[in-house]
Write a protein that holds these residues in place. Structure first.
Motif, short mmCIF file in Angstrom:
data_model
loop_
_atom_site.label_atom_id
_atom_site.label_comp_id
_atom_site.label_asym_id
_atom_site.label_seq_id
_atom_site.Cartn_x
_atom_site.Cartn_y
_atom_site.Cartn_z
N ARG A 36 -3.07 -7.92 1.05
CA ARG A 36 -1.92 -8.02 0.15
C ARG A 36 -2.35 -8.53 -1.21
O ARG A 36 -3.18 -9.43 -1.34
N ALA A 67 5.56 -7.60 -7.81
CA ALA A 67 5.37 -6.68 -6.70
C ALA A 67 4.34 -7.25 -5.74
O ALA A 67 3.45 -8.01 -6.14
N TYR A 69 1.62 -5.59 -3.12
CA TYR A 69 0.98 -4.34 -2.74
C TYR A 69 0.20 -4.54 -1.45
O TYR A 69 -0.46 -5.57 -1.29
N ILE A 76 -3.60 1.60 -2.72
CA ILE A 76 -2.27 1.05 -2.46
C ILE A 76 -1.57 1.99 -1.49
O ILE A 76 -1.39 3.17 -1.78
N TYR A 79 4.17 -0.76 -1.28
CA TYR A 79 4.46 -1.86 -2.20
C TYR A 79 5.94 -2.18 -2.18
O TYR A 79 6.76 -1.34 -1.84
#
Length: 99
Positions: A36, A67, A69, A76, A79
């Protein structure tokens, strides 16, 4: 959940340019742990195109967004984004002379 192809993401960025002009984007915080990554940024532009029914005012608009992700194999894959839409709406309701 919203899924975007690279082309759709490009179109989304163009929509932002059409609405806010050549905005600046400053990353205020970036934290990574495991798969993350958390990012918080400030975006500043000018209200040069229609946004949510608000006609262009030319006023400066500041947006604070964050955000999280999820990264997999360097890409990515998901998200979650949080945008201060109320703050943006408040700014769009004011003309240049009212700011």
């Amino acid at each position: 959940m919203v899924e975007r192809t690279p082309q759709q993401y490009t179109e989304h960025v163009q929509e932002m340019l059409d609405a806010y002009g050549a905005f600046t984007l400053t990353v205020d915080e970036l934290i990574a742990e495991g798969d993350r990554v958390y990012a918080r940024w400030t975006q500043v532009g000018r209200h040069v195109g229609p946004v949510d029914g608000h006609p262009p005012t030319g006023a400066e608009v500041t947006s604070i967004t964050s955000a999280v992700y999820r990264i997999e194999d360097g890409l990515i894959v998901e998200y979650w984004i949080q945008i201060d839409r109320q703050g943006i709406a408040g700014q769009l309701g004011k003309g240049i002379d009212e700011r």
